[in-house]
Design an enzyme around this catalytic site. Structure first.
Site, mmCIF file in Angstrom:
data_model
loop_
_atom_site.group_PDB
_atom_site.id
_atom_site.type_symbol
_atom_site.label_atom_id
_atom_site.label_comp_id
_atom_site.label_asym_id
_atom_site.label_seq_id
_atom_site.Cartn_x
_atom_site.Cartn_y
_atom_site.Cartn_z
ATOM 1 C CG HIS A 21 42.876 -54.133 25.971
ATOM 2 N ND1 HIS A 21 43.735 -55.040 26.549
ATOM 3 C CD2 HIS A 21 42.141 -53.590 26.980
ATOM 4 C CE1 HIS A 21 43.533 -55.040 27.861
ATOM 5 N NE2 HIS A 21 42.595 -54.169 28.152
ATOM 6 C CG ASP A 70 41.431 -51.334 35.251
ATOM 7 O OD1 ASP A 70 42.620 -51.142 35.581
ATOM 8 O OD2 ASP A 70 41.105 -51.773 34.127
ATOM 9 C CG ASP A 115 44.413 -51.451 32.796
ATOM 10 O OD1 ASP A 115 43.662 -52.425 32.960
ATOM 11 O OD2 ASP A 115 44.018 -50.361 32.362
ATOM 12 C CG HIS A 151 41.559 -55.574 32.336
ATOM 13 N ND1 HIS A 151 41.146 -54.489 33.080
ATOM 14 C CD2 HIS A 151 40.565 -56.484 32.389
ATOM 15 C CE1 HIS A 151 39.936 -54.734 33.557
ATOM 16 N NE2 HIS A 151 39.557 -55.929 33.157
#
Length: 390
Positions: free
Chosen positions: A156, A275, A192, A194
């Protein structure tokens, strides 16, 4: 999901079944800085992750000393290949002073609940980024190779600010290093929960890098819509809450693998955030760790050089078991076996200051492979796969 053809044999060590992969010997890049380092007691990254994956892999007999490398620590000059000098200096100063002023906090997104000030806030991401650079140099210098750097999934971070628990963008730095070695087709696959926004943004205008991201629709950072192509070199597959193993198999077979084969990558980076697993607190996806293991196994043969990194994952038992299993898969070992006594001791020694960690289920200690979580393949999942291929 149809895995590449392989043969089950015994490696003569603990009777572990092995899926033979004859052309590459994987290397594991780790480090001791992650043992005991924490973002703070109330932060999701208060848990041990990389150290747990290392300890489990060793306890299972999967990680001999000859394939383990201590991480390279990225220098300021190396970090400046992507990040701004002002940001690097601000992060280094924040670690030394253990504080940030309001202007620095605002400019660089530091000192917030998301990206707190903590003891190793510069050194830890410098190690993570260094492991990506080290892996990329190993891979760039040889015609084929396979490297695991579980700390290097910080996808990120932006050039001049922290984002989503990520201070430096290790995958971007690794990909830039591969490009500097003269490679011209690099595939980045992000598993992921996200969206891999920082990597997608970094290479939006670079036709040498194709980014593919499977992530939960409607979850932070609220980017990565199915229609977003980032200049043409991105494909996004936002999936609905409850995303199950059957749907992951469909997305891989219908979109990710065909896109990867068509791109013919010279190198690939696979981000394996844990996650998306059902027992993780920061997503509403419902995958078993076997779904991620299957995805990695299917991707590995598609490029001669592969760097596998970690990412998210905020349940210490699920992320540790998942990442150790990914290392096993990279070695052609079936990780869905009972833990050794030593591995079970590693799992029983973990603690987690959340409700689910106060009375953890027994299978978190006594199994490595989750029960598969199949289910119907919903129309929303079929649709994103179709659009990604259009």
């Amino acid at each position: 999901m149809t895995a590449p053809p392989r043969h089950l044999v015994s490696d003569g060590h603990r009777g572990v079944p092995v899926l033979t992969t004859p052309f590459r010997t994987p290397l594991f890049i780790g480090g001791e800085i992650y043992r005991g380092s924490t973002y703070g007691p109330k932060h999701p990254l208060a848990i041990p992750r990389v150290s747990t994956a290392i300890d489990l892999s060793r306890a299972m007999g999967w990680l001999p000393d000859e394939v383990y490398l201590d991480t390279h620590v990225a220098s300021e000059r190396e970090l400046a290949r992507f990040h701004t000098a002002d940001y690097i200096a601000a992060l280094k100063r924040a670690e030394a002073e253990q504080r940030v002023d309001e202007a620095t906090a605002t400019r660089h997104n530091l000192g917030k609940l998301e990206n707190p000030v903590f003891a190793e806030m510069y050194r830890r991401p410098a190690h993570s980024s260094g492991s990506a650079l080290q892996a990329a140099r190993i891979l760039g210098d040889r015609p084929a190779g396979l490297v695991y750097a579980p700390a290097a999934g910080t996808h990120h971070a932006r050039r001049d600010r922290a984002s989503g628990f990520c201070y430096f963008n290790a995958p971007v730095l690794g990909i830039l290093e591969l490009l500097d070695h003269g490679l011209e087709r690099i595939l980045y696959v992000d598993l992921d929960a996200h969206h891999g926004d920082g990597v997608e943004e970094a290479f939006a205008d670079d036709d040498r890098v194709l980014t593919l991201s499977i992530h939960e629709d409607g979850r932070w950072p609220y980017t990565g819509k199915v229609e977003d192509r980032a200049g043409g070199m991105a494909r996004n597959l936002p999936v609905p809450p409850g995303f199950n193993d059957s749907e992951m198999e469909h997305v891989m077979e219908a979109a990710v693998l065909p896109l990867a084969r068509a791109f013919r990558p010279q190198a690939m980076v696979i981000q394996t955030g844990a996650d998306a697993l059902a027992e993780d607190p920061l997503s509403r996806l419902e995958l078993s760790n076997r779904a991620l293991w299957d995805a990695v196994a299917a991707l590995l043969p598609l490029a001669p050089r592969v760097l596998v990194v970690g990412g998210g994952g905020y349940n210490p038992w699920s992320v540790g078991r998942c990442w150790a299993g990914i290392w096993a898969v990279m070695n052609g070992i079936d990780p869905a076996v009972r833990p050794t006594a030593e591995a079970e001791a590693v799992l029983r020694a973990l603690t987690w200051n959340r409700a689910a960690g106060r009375n953890p289920p027994d299978h978190w200690f006594t199994t490595l492979g989750d029960e598969r979580r199949p289910g119907p393949v919903r129309d929303a999942v079929k649709r994103v796969a179709e659009i990604a291929m259009s």
